[in-house]
Design a protein around this motif. Structure first.
Motif, PDB file in Angstrom:
ATOM      1  N   PRO A   1       0.825  -1.208   0.000  1.00  0.00           N
ATOM      2  CA  PRO A   1       0.000   0.000   0.000  1.00  0.00           C
ATOM      3  C   PRO A   1       0.860   1.260   0.000  1.00  0.00           C
ATOM      4  O   PRO A   1       1.886   1.328   0.683  1.00  0.00           O
ATOM      5  CB  PRO A   1      -0.798  -0.129   1.306  1.00  0.00           C
ATOM      6  N   PHE A   2       0.416   2.260  -0.757  1.00  0.00           N
ATOM      7  CA  PHE A   2       1.201   3.487  -0.912  1.00  0.00           C
ATOM      8  C   PHE A   2       0.286   4.708  -0.929  1.00  0.00           C
ATOM      9  O   PHE A   2       0.566   5.688  -1.601  1.00  0.00           O
ATOM     10  CB  PHE A   2       2.021   3.403  -2.208  1.00  0.00           C
ATOM     11  N   LYS A   3      -0.794   4.638  -0.163  1.00  0.00           N
ATOM     12  CA  LYS A   3      -1.676   5.807  -0.080  1.00  0.00           C
ATOM     13  C   LYS A   3      -0.973   6.950   0.632  1.00  0.00           C
ATOM     14  O   LYS A   3      -1.147   8.109   0.286  1.00  0.00           O
ATOM     15  CB  LYS A   3      -2.970   5.419   0.632  1.00  0.00           C
ATOM     16  N   TYR A   4      -0.212   6.607   1.663  1.00  0.00           N
ATOM     17  CA  TYR A   4       0.628   7.583   2.350  1.00  0.00           C
ATOM     18  C   TYR A   4       2.071   7.308   1.944  1.00  0.00           C
ATOM     19  O   TYR A   4       2.535   6.172   1.988  1.00  0.00           O
ATOM     20  CB  TYR A   4       0.445   7.469   3.854  1.00  0.00           C
ATOM     21  N   LYS A   5       2.781   8.359   1.574  1.00  0.00           N
ATOM     22  CA  LYS A   5       4.082   8.175   0.918  1.00  0.00           C
ATOM     23  C   LYS A   5       5.280   8.300   1.859  1.00  0.00           C
ATOM     24  O   LYS A   5       6.318   7.681   1.627  1.00  0.00           O
ATOM     25  CB  LYS A   5       4.254   9.211  -0.204  1.00  0.00           C
ATOM     26  N   ALA A   6       5.166   9.147   2.903  1.00  0.00           N
ATOM     27  CA  ALA A   6       6.345   9.495   3.693  1.00  0.00           C
ATOM     28  C   ALA A   6       6.284   8.870   5.083  1.00  0.00           C
ATOM     29  O   ALA A   6       5.483   9.297   5.921  1.00  0.00           O
ATOM     30  CB  ALA A   6       6.479  11.009   3.807  1.00  0.00           C
ATOM     31  N   ALA A   7       7.132   7.873   5.323  1.00  0.00           N
ATOM     32  CA  ALA A   7       7.173   7.231   6.641  1.00  0.00           C
ATOM     33  C   ALA A   7       7.931   8.084   7.650  1.00  0.00           C
ATOM     34  O   ALA A   7       7.640   8.073   8.839  1.00  0.00           O
ATOM     35  CB  ALA A   7       7.825   5.860   6.526  1.00  0.00           C
ATOM     36  N   SER A   8       8.910   8.824   7.163  1.00  0.00           N
ATOM     37  CA  SER A   8       9.698   9.681   8.048  1.00  0.00           C
ATOM     38  C   SER A   8      10.072  10.950   7.297  1.00  0.00           C
ATOM     39  O   SER A   8      10.029  11.007   6.067  1.00  0.00           O
ATOM     40  CB  SER A   8      10.964   8.961   8.527  1.00  0.00           C
ATOM     41  N   LEU A   9      10.433  11.962   8.066  1.00  0.00           N
ATOM     42  CA  LEU A   9      10.762  13.258   7.484  1.00  0.00           C
ATOM     43  C   LEU A   9      12.069  13.745   8.067  1.00  0.00           C
ATOM     44  O   LEU A   9      12.356  13.545   9.251  1.00  0.00           O
ATOM     45  CB  LEU A   9       9.654  14.285   7.797  1.00  0.00           C
ATOM     46  N   SER A  10      12.841  14.411   7.241  1.00  0.00           N
ATOM     47  CA  SER A  10      14.104  14.967   7.743  1.00  0.00           C
ATOM     48  C   SER A  10      13.871  16.298   8.451  1.00  0.00           C
ATOM     49  O   SER A  10      14.538  16.628   9.431  1.00  0.00           O
ATOM     50  CB  SER A  10      15.093  15.149   6.586  1.00  0.00           C
ATOM     51  N   THR A  11      12.918  17.068   7.964  1.00  0.00           N
ATOM     52  CA  THR A  11      12.606  18.360   8.587  1.00  0.00           C
ATOM     53  C   THR A  11      11.107  18.618   8.512  1.00  0.00           C
ATOM     54  O   THR A  11      10.412  18.117   7.632  1.00  0.00           O
ATOM     55  CB  THR A  11      13.322  19.522   7.860  1.00  0.00           C
ATOM     56  N   GLY A  12      10.631  19.408   9.452  1.00  0.00           N
ATOM     57  CA  GLY A  12       9.262  19.896   9.376  1.00  0.00           C
ATOM     58  C   GLY A  12       8.200  18.853   9.662  1.00  0.00           C
ATOM     59  O   GLY A  12       8.475  17.698   9.958  1.00  0.00           O
ATOM     60  N   LEU A  13       6.931  19.303   9.583  1.00  0.00           N
ATOM     61  CA  LEU A  13       5.780  18.436   9.790  1.00  0.00           C
ATOM     62  C   LEU A  13       5.309  17.885   8.455  1.00  0.00           C
ATOM     63  O   LEU A  13       5.538  18.484   7.401  1.00  0.00           O
ATOM     64  CB  LEU A  13       4.653  19.218  10.474  1.00  0.00           C
ATOM     65  N   PRO A  14       4.643  16.753   8.458  1.00  0.00           N
ATOM     66  CA  PRO A  14       4.269  16.096   7.203  1.00  0.00           C
ATOM     67  C   PRO A  14       3.220  16.865   6.418  1.00  0.00           C
ATOM     68  O   PRO A  14       2.386  17.580   6.980  1.00  0.00           O
ATOM     69  CB  PRO A  14       3.722  14.750   7.669  1.00  0.00           C
ATOM     70  N   LEU A  15       3.266  16.698   5.094  1.00  0.00           N
ATOM     71  CA  LEU A  15       2.242  17.273   4.223  1.00  0.00           C
ATOM     72  C   LEU A  15       1.006  16.386   4.200  1.00  0.00           C
ATOM     73  O   LEU A  15      -0.056  16.821   3.740  1.00  0.00           O
ATOM     74  CB  LEU A  15       2.791  17.444   2.802  1.00  0.00           C
ATOM     75  N   GLU A  16       1.149  15.150   4.672  1.00  0.00           N
ATOM     76  CA  GLU A  16       0.029  14.211   4.705  1.00  0.00           C
ATOM     77  C   GLU A  16      -0.585  14.182   6.099  1.00  0.00           C
ATOM     78  O   GLU A  16       0.137  14.234   7.098  1.00  0.00           O
ATOM     79  CB  GLU A  16       0.507  12.804   4.331  1.00  0.00           C
ATOM     80  N   TYR A  17      -1.920  14.114   6.147  1.00  0.00           N
ATOM     81  CA  TYR A  17      -2.646  13.911   7.391  1.00  0.00           C
ATOM     82  C   TYR A  17      -3.356  12.564   7.297  1.00  0.00           C
ATOM     83  O   TYR A  17      -3.622  12.063   6.204  1.00  0.00           O
ATOM     84  CB  TYR A  17      -3.675  15.013   7.628  1.00  0.00           C
ATOM     85  N   TYR A  18      -3.680  12.000   8.457  1.00  0.00           N
ATOM     86  CA  TYR A  18      -4.289  10.670   8.524  1.00  0.00           C
ATOM     87  C   TYR A  18      -5.797  10.801   8.334  1.00  0.00           C
ATOM     88  O   TYR A  18      -6.523  11.221   9.247  1.00  0.00           O
ATOM     89  CB  TYR A  18      -3.950  10.048   9.874  1.00  0.00           C
ATOM     90  N   ALA A  19      -6.302  10.435   7.163  1.00  0.00           N
ATOM     91  CA  ALA A  19      -7.716  10.614   6.822  1.00  0.00           C
ATOM     92  C   ALA A  19      -8.578   9.589   7.541  1.00  0.00           C
ATOM     93  O   ALA A  19      -8.495   8.398   7.252  1.00  0.00           O
ATOM     94  CB  ALA A  19      -7.912  10.519   5.317  1.00  0.00           C
TER      95      ALA A  19
END
Length: 476
Positions: free
Chosen positions: A344-362
């Motif tokens: 599954p790839f509905k959400y793309k980013a498991a971790s981030l180097s900086t900042g808050l994610p662009l994805e929210y949990y729908a």
């Protein structure tokens, strides 16, 4: 044991009063306590803080108490829990969506439909959701008794907590069937509650949602929908009406959301789960720096050449029609030594180097309301309108329109579309198979040890030993 229980109580007390950032850390510590020492509906929380009137006389503290529940659900830096991924991954294993690529005992138990009353997931699947319900109950009681908060703020915060309690009860009854219904913070009474039938649970869910709808009626809808709003309430009401075969009510609530004009189907499938997307009715943000949405953590390989933990089943892959854009956007292919793994790839980013994610949990999105409406109208033999909303989902996926003049083929197409649209998302497939009566027909040929009783999870044995009014699901 006594020391750990005392710590659990103190941590739970503090959770209600601190700001969301701190709440996340405290809740995480509580979750890490051994399950046997942090019993949910038996927690004897001190009355001086959690149920103190002072907590709900200050607008900042009251808001923190409410938003703290979302922080607890989304805290998963040491592992996912009931609301941050488990519902998706393990219900996917229970049905025909996912296959494990690990040898973890818990994964195999769910995949083989061999979950036992002694399963190690008791804390995640039973204690934690009931802890969340306790949290909601404490907020509801405190807000109802508040003498200083403004009416609009009390209404908003109370409406959110009624929604969350309904959402938790809904998921629990679809996992276990009959469940206890703790509606207060009276731990002595809660610890000895008998199970209520699913019909009574659904009645309570609809009662909570009706209250939430009235309380949130005049509240503005935030642009990022990071807290429940009246349309999220209507959406869940539509789902419950669908599950209870109240077709007209399911259609009416779905239409109210659709006709509001606030939400829209995203033309670009890669935008559906973004924080700035227009499709989500309610979505929870990730508040932990460096982390993405928990389902990305579960499903997206850590490195380009890493094997995923779970793969999409061949049955799910074969259900996709040629040219389905969802395969292109929502499924990731990883090739390792000539073997192609699909995950599954509905959400793309498991971790981030900086900042808050662009994805929210729908938690809920407009696509579901389209298919709820389509299904309800099919049952009501209103085929043109049913097809209109079914085909809208298909067109977005790049598929040709369908046409039916009878309900049989149309309903089957709607069920298949729900399977493709909501694969690996909050247990939709598992719940749909059960509510439509197809679970036996679908799973018996592919699950060697399948028995009909396995469509309900067992009540944890320790819960039965503690509460003499609790009985076990048949077959366990």
């Amino acid at each position: 044991m006594k020391l750990q229980l005392l710590l659990s109580r103190i941590l739970a007390k503090i959770t209600i009063t601190l700001m969301p950032f701190v709440i996340s850390c405290i809740a995480l510590a509580a979750i890490m306590l051994p399950a046997s020492c942090s019993k949910l509906i038996e927690i004897d929380l001190p009355q001086d803080r959690l149920e103190s009137k002072a907590v709900f006389e200050d607008s900042i503290d009251a808001t923190s108490a409410v938003t703290g529940l979302y922080s607890r659900i989304m805290t998963y830096s040491t592992g996912v829990n009931f609301g941050s991924g488990l519902l998706t991954v393990y219900t996917g294993l229970l049905c025909d969506e996912l296959e494990p690529l690990t040898t973890a005992a818990v994964d195999l138990q769910f995949f083989q439909n061999a979950v036992t009353p002694d399963n190690i997931t008791k804390s995640d699947w039973w204690d934690i959701p009931f802890e969340y319900i306790y949290h909601a109950n404490a907020c509801i009681e405190g807000l109802n008794n508040s003498r200083t908060l403004s009416t609009p703020l009390k209404n908003r915060l109370s409406g959110e907590m009624y929604y969350m309690r309904a959402w938790l009860f809904f998921n629990l009854t679809n996992l276990y069937g009959s469940i206890p219904l703790p509606l207060s913070t009276d731990y002595r009474m809660n610890s000895q509650l008998a199970r209520s039938s699913q019909q009574i649970v659904y009645e309570q869910v609809l009662s909570d949602l009706t209250i939430a709808e009235s309380l949130l009626d005049n509240m503005p809808v935030e642009s990022n929908r990071s807290r429940p709003n009246k349309y999220a309430v209507m959406g869940l009401m539509s789902r419950v009406y669908l599950y209870t075969k109240q077709w007209q009510q399911a259609a009416d609530k779905a239409l109210q959301v659709i006709n509001s004009g606030i939400f829209k189907l995203e033309d670009n499938l890669d935008s559906v789960f973004l924080s700035a997307g227009k499709e989500a009715l309610f979505q929870m943000p990730v508040l932990q720096a460096g982390f993405g949405v928990p389902e990305a953590y579960l499903f997206v390989p850590g490195q380009a050449n890493s094997q995923p933990k779970y793969k999409i089943s061949s049955l799910l892959m074969s259900s996709l029609e040629p040219g389905d854009k969802r395969e292109q956007s929502w499924i990731k292919s990883t090739n390792i030594n000539g073997i192609n793994y699909r995950s599954p790839f509905k959400y793309k980013a498991a971790s981030l180097s900086t900042g808050l994610p662009l994805e929210y949990y729908a938690v809920m999105r407009l696509g579901e309301l389209y298919l709820n409406l389509s299904e309800a109208k099919a049952h009501l033999s209103e085929f043109p309108l049913s097809l209109q909303y079914l085909n809208a989902i298909r067109q977005r996926a790049g598929l040709m329109e369908l046409s039916f003049t009878t309900s049989g083929g149309l309903l089957q197409s709607i069920y298949e579309e729900r399977r493709r649209e909501f694969f690996c998302e909050w247990g939709h497939r598992w719940f749909d198979l059960k509510r439509t009566g197809f679970v036996q027909q679908v799973l018996q040929p592919i699950k060697p040890s399948w028995s009909a009783y396995q469509q309900l999870l067992p009540i944890p044995r320790r819960e039965l030993e503690t509460n003499t009014h609790m009985d076990q699901n048949q077959g366990y």
